[in-house]
Design a protein around this motif. Structure first.
Motif, PDB file in Angstrom:
ATOM      1  N   MET A   1      82.438  31.824   7.420  1.00 46.18           N
ATOM      2  CA  MET A   1      82.302  32.474   5.756  1.00 46.18           C
ATOM      3  C   MET A   1      81.239  32.774   5.376  1.00 46.18           C
ATOM      4  O   MET A   1      80.688  31.458   5.030  1.00 46.18           O
ATOM      5  N   THR A   2      80.259  33.433   5.154  1.00 45.90           N
ATOM      6  CA  THR A   2      79.628  33.908   3.666  1.00 45.90           C
ATOM      7  C   THR A   2      80.284  34.179   2.791  1.00 45.90           C
ATOM      8  O   THR A   2      80.945  34.643   2.292  1.00 45.90           O
ATOM      9  N   ILE A   3      79.713  33.184   1.564  1.00 47.48           N
ATOM     10  CA  ILE A   3      80.302  33.198   0.054  1.00 47.48           C
ATOM     11  C   ILE A   3      79.445  33.572  -0.830  1.00 47.48           C
ATOM     12  O   ILE A   3      77.978  32.708  -1.116  1.00 47.48           O
ATOM     13  N   VAL A   4      79.413  34.407  -1.810  1.00 52.48           N
ATOM     14  CA  VAL A   4      78.473  34.526  -2.787  1.00 52.48           C
ATOM     15  C   VAL A   4      79.088  34.617  -4.151  1.00 52.48           C
ATOM     16  O   VAL A   4      79.953  34.887  -3.904  1.00 52.48           O
ATOM     17  N   PHE A   5      77.547  33.421  -4.741  1.00 52.55           N
ATOM     18  CA  PHE A   5      78.383  33.472  -6.067  1.00 52.55           C
ATOM     19  C   PHE A   5      77.743  34.659  -6.879  1.00 52.55           C
ATOM     20  O   PHE A   5      76.597  33.916  -7.100  1.00 52.55           O
ATOM     21  N   CYS A   6      78.414  34.716  -7.658  1.00 54.88           N
ATOM     22  CA  CYS A   6      76.747  36.386  -8.893  1.00 54.88           C
ATOM     23  C   CYS A   6      77.126  35.672 -10.517  1.00 54.88           C
ATOM     24  O   CYS A   6      78.862  35.114 -10.635  1.00 54.88           O
ATOM     25  N   ILE A   7      76.571  34.864 -10.959  1.00 54.35           N
ATOM     26  CA  ILE A   7      76.498  33.892 -11.373  1.00 54.35           C
ATOM     27  C   ILE A   7      74.704  33.934 -13.183  1.00 54.35           C
ATOM     28  O   ILE A   7      73.853  34.147 -12.448  1.00 54.35           O
ATOM     29  N   TYR A   8      75.678  34.068 -13.656  1.00 56.72           N
ATOM     30  CA  TYR A   8      74.120  34.558 -15.040  1.00 56.72           C
ATOM     31  C   TYR A   8      73.706  33.792 -15.261  1.00 56.72           C
ATOM     32  O   TYR A   8      73.951  32.577 -15.487  1.00 56.72           O
ATOM     33  N   ASP A   9      72.171  32.840 -16.080  1.00 63.24           N
ATOM     34  CA  ASP A   9      72.080  32.021 -16.414  1.00 63.24           C
ATOM     35  C   ASP A   9      71.912  30.718 -15.641  1.00 63.24           C
ATOM     36  O   ASP A   9      72.133  29.537 -16.237  1.00 63.24           O
ATOM     37  N   PHE A  10      71.262  30.717 -14.016  1.00 61.19           N
ATOM     38  CA  PHE A  10      71.772  29.197 -13.540  1.00 61.19           C
ATOM     39  C   PHE A  10      70.767  28.541 -13.491  1.00 61.19           C
ATOM     40  O   PHE A  10      69.484  28.729 -12.969  1.00 61.19           O
ATOM     41  N   ALA A  11      69.896  27.652 -14.444  1.00 63.59           N
ATOM     42  CA  ALA A  11      69.266  27.436 -14.588  1.00 63.59           C
ATOM     43  C   ALA A  11      69.042  25.832 -15.430  1.00 63.59           C
ATOM     44  O   ALA A  11      70.599  25.508 -16.002  1.00 63.59           O
ATOM     45  N   ASP A  12      68.406  25.143 -15.100  1.00 61.38           N
ATOM     46  CA  ASP A  12      68.894  23.709 -14.969  1.00 61.38           C
ATOM     47  C   ASP A  12      69.477  23.142 -16.602  1.00 61.38           C
ATOM     48  O   ASP A  12      70.228  22.463 -16.480  1.00 61.38           O
ATOM     49  N   ASP A  13      69.364  23.826 -17.810  1.00 60.99           N
ATOM     50  CA  ASP A  13      69.397  23.619 -18.768  1.00 60.99           C
ATOM     51  C   ASP A  13      71.537  23.668 -19.043  1.00 60.99           C
ATOM     52  O   ASP A  13      72.061  23.213 -19.595  1.00 60.99           O
ATOM     53  N   ASN A  14      71.898  24.654 -17.866  1.00 65.91           N
ATOM     54  CA  ASN A  14      73.231  24.844 -18.260  1.00 65.91           C
ATOM     55  C   ASN A  14      73.804  23.733 -16.818  1.00 65.91           C
ATOM     56  O   ASN A  14      75.049  23.647 -17.434  1.00 65.91           O
ATOM     57  N   LEU A  15      73.027  23.419 -16.224  1.00 65.95           N
ATOM     58  CA  LEU A  15      74.106  22.993 -15.422  1.00 65.95           C
ATOM     59  C   LEU A  15      74.660  22.006 -15.549  1.00 65.95           C
ATOM     60  O   LEU A  15      76.116  21.122 -14.686  1.00 65.95           O
ATOM     61  N   PRO A  16      74.903  20.962 -16.563  1.00 60.99           N
ATOM     62  CA  PRO A  16      75.408  20.232 -17.327  1.00 60.99           C
ATOM     63  C   PRO A  16      77.384  21.118 -17.593  1.00 60.99           C
ATOM     64  O   PRO A  16      78.307  19.773 -18.248  1.00 60.99           O
ATOM     65  N   LEU A  17      76.364  21.935 -16.971  1.00 60.46           N
ATOM     66  CA  LEU A  17      78.219  22.832 -18.382  1.00 60.46           C
ATOM     67  C   LEU A  17      79.010  23.326 -17.656  1.00 60.46           C
ATOM     68  O   LEU A  17      79.049  23.896 -16.424  1.00 60.46           O
ATOM     69  N   GLN A  18      79.881  24.276 -18.058  1.00 57.87           N
ATOM     70  CA  GLN A  18      80.853  25.298 -17.453  1.00 57.87           C
ATOM     71  C   GLN A  18      80.194  26.204 -18.044  1.00 57.87           C
ATOM     72  O   GLN A  18      80.482  26.927 -18.603  1.00 57.87           O
ATOM     73  N   PRO A  19      80.497  27.835 -16.994  1.00 60.04           N
ATOM     74  CA  PRO A  19      80.791  27.758 -15.188  1.00 60.04           C
ATOM     75  C   PRO A  19      80.158  26.880 -14.399  1.00 60.04           C
ATOM     76  O   PRO A  19      80.359  26.779 -13.525  1.00 60.04           O
ATOM     77  N   TRP A  20      78.854  26.822 -15.408  1.00 53.86           N
ATOM     78  CA  TRP A  20      77.201  26.447 -13.667  1.00 53.86           C
ATOM     79  C   TRP A  20      77.853  25.287 -13.258  1.00 53.86           C
ATOM     80  O   TRP A  20      77.567  25.222 -12.222  1.00 53.86           O
TER      81      TRP A  20
END
Length: 376
Positions: A1-20
């Protein structure tokens, strides 16, 4: 299955937070299960995950339909996961550009009512709330119709938000509540008795949108004679800490206050949570629908008093209580109830254990998302 996630601001500083955080854990988990996973983001310096395709676009706005359509047709996903907001879902035509692709909305935006926004606006600056007001300007019937037309399913991280979407959209759109995961080994459980001095902990950025001003006001009017108000002002520098402390001491009228700024290690954070009697999460608005901090605090065995908004009621459950958001009086009454009534303290602490026992590991969360994808 090929799955694509479209997510704004996918950067290091956001990774501890939701929804990242959830997107990261899903991407890694689904890749490990043999799926082809891609992340499309508008971040200038995006995070790269092993085995996950990364694609950078200018934006996810409807004005960038051509670039997004071209990219998605090249990837050819079976499943496309997007983060719908009233504005984006109403104006974006790229969501349905791949024949046979199922589109899943990850409801990280809480879909606030105008009444909720108005209540928050009274205590927030226009600069803070303007992003939410942009979405409120979209007539409800337009974005609700777009949700039914463009999405095959919606996944929310709380039963609260899932129920709200069901009520707003009505039938015809499958809605699933799948909570965020947690590695409980990182958040050890500890139960302790309240001492003579009630230790109240505020944890997070000292900003109005997170309810910091409400917390200060509630502590100032609390009837508990002996208490310590401990503030972990995440990200605050030395100058900001000094300013906050002077302001809080002035408002609370000499009550015992201590404050730490910057960023502390997890080991120290857990110690702070374990030594607190109660943690305040009085959000005016919750930017990401489901704050991870509430889960982590409860997993450590410390009750939470939060706002009756977004995913907080689901996250807290019996491990504390929720009060009318935007009300310092209601928050103060909840603090006083906890401090004065031993049966309430015992019930909320027992609720922490119950909530912890219900929490899912990330591997279980990935499995539930995978099951939804397979059923579409």
């Amino acid at each position: 299955m090929t799955i694509v996630f479209c997510i704004y601001d996918f950067a290091d500083d956001n990774l501890p937070l939701q929804p990242w955080l959830t997107i990261k854990m899903l991407a890694e988990g689904l890749t490990g299960r043999g799926h082809s996973v891609h992340i499309v983001t508008d971040a200038a310096s995006p995070v790269r995950l092993d085995g996950v395709g990364l694609h950078v676009v200018t934006s996810f706005r409807g004005t960038n339909d051509a670039q997004l359509q071209r990219l998605l047709r090249e990837i050819g996903p079976d499943i496309l996961v997007c983060l719908p907001t009233p504005l984006n879902i109403a104006t974006s035509n790229w969501l349905n550009c791949v024949a046979g692709c199922k589109v899943v909305g990850f409801a990280s935006y809480p879909f606030y009512s105008r009444i909720e926004l108005l209540r928050a606006w009274k205590q927030l600056s226009f600069r803070v709330i303007k992003e939410y007001l942009r979405h409120a300007l979209i007539p409800g019937f337009i974005w609700k119709m777009a949700m039914r037309k463009k999405l095959d399913a919606v996944i929310a991280q709380s039963e609260t938000t899932a129920n709200r979407i069901r009520q707003m959209i009505g039938g015809g759109l499958r809605t699933y509540p799948i909570p965020a995961g947690i590695d409980l080994a990182h958040w050890p459980y500890c139960r302790k008795d309240v001492g003579r001095e009630l230790r109240i902990l505020y944890l997070g950025a000292a900003t109005a949108i997170r309810g910091f001003d409400l917390a200060v006001e509630a502590v100032s009017i609390s009837k508990i004679a002996s208490l310590e108000f401990r503030i972990l002002a995440r990200g605050a520098d030395e100058e900001k800490v000094k300013f906050i402390k002077e302001r809080v001491l002035h408002i609370t009228g000499g009550k015992k206050v201590s404050i730490v700024g910057g960023w502390i290690e997890r080991k120290e954070l857990i110690k702070e949570i374990h030594t607190a009697d109660i943690v305040l999460q009085p959000f005016l608005l919750v930017p990401s629908e489901f704050p991870v901090t509430a889960m982590e605090v409860i997993a450590c065995g410390t009750p939470v008093i939060g706002s009756r908004i977004d995913g907080l009621p689901s996250a807290i459950g019996p491990a504390g209580t929720v009060v009318t958001h935007g009300s310092s009086d209601a928050l103060a009454k909840a603090i006083d109830l906890f401090g004065a009534d031993a049966s309430v303290r015992d019930a909320w602490k027992a609720g922490c254990k119950d909530q912890r026992d219900k929490m899912l590991h990330w591997n279980q969360v990935v499995g539930q998302w995978e099951a939804v994808f397979a059923a579409l």
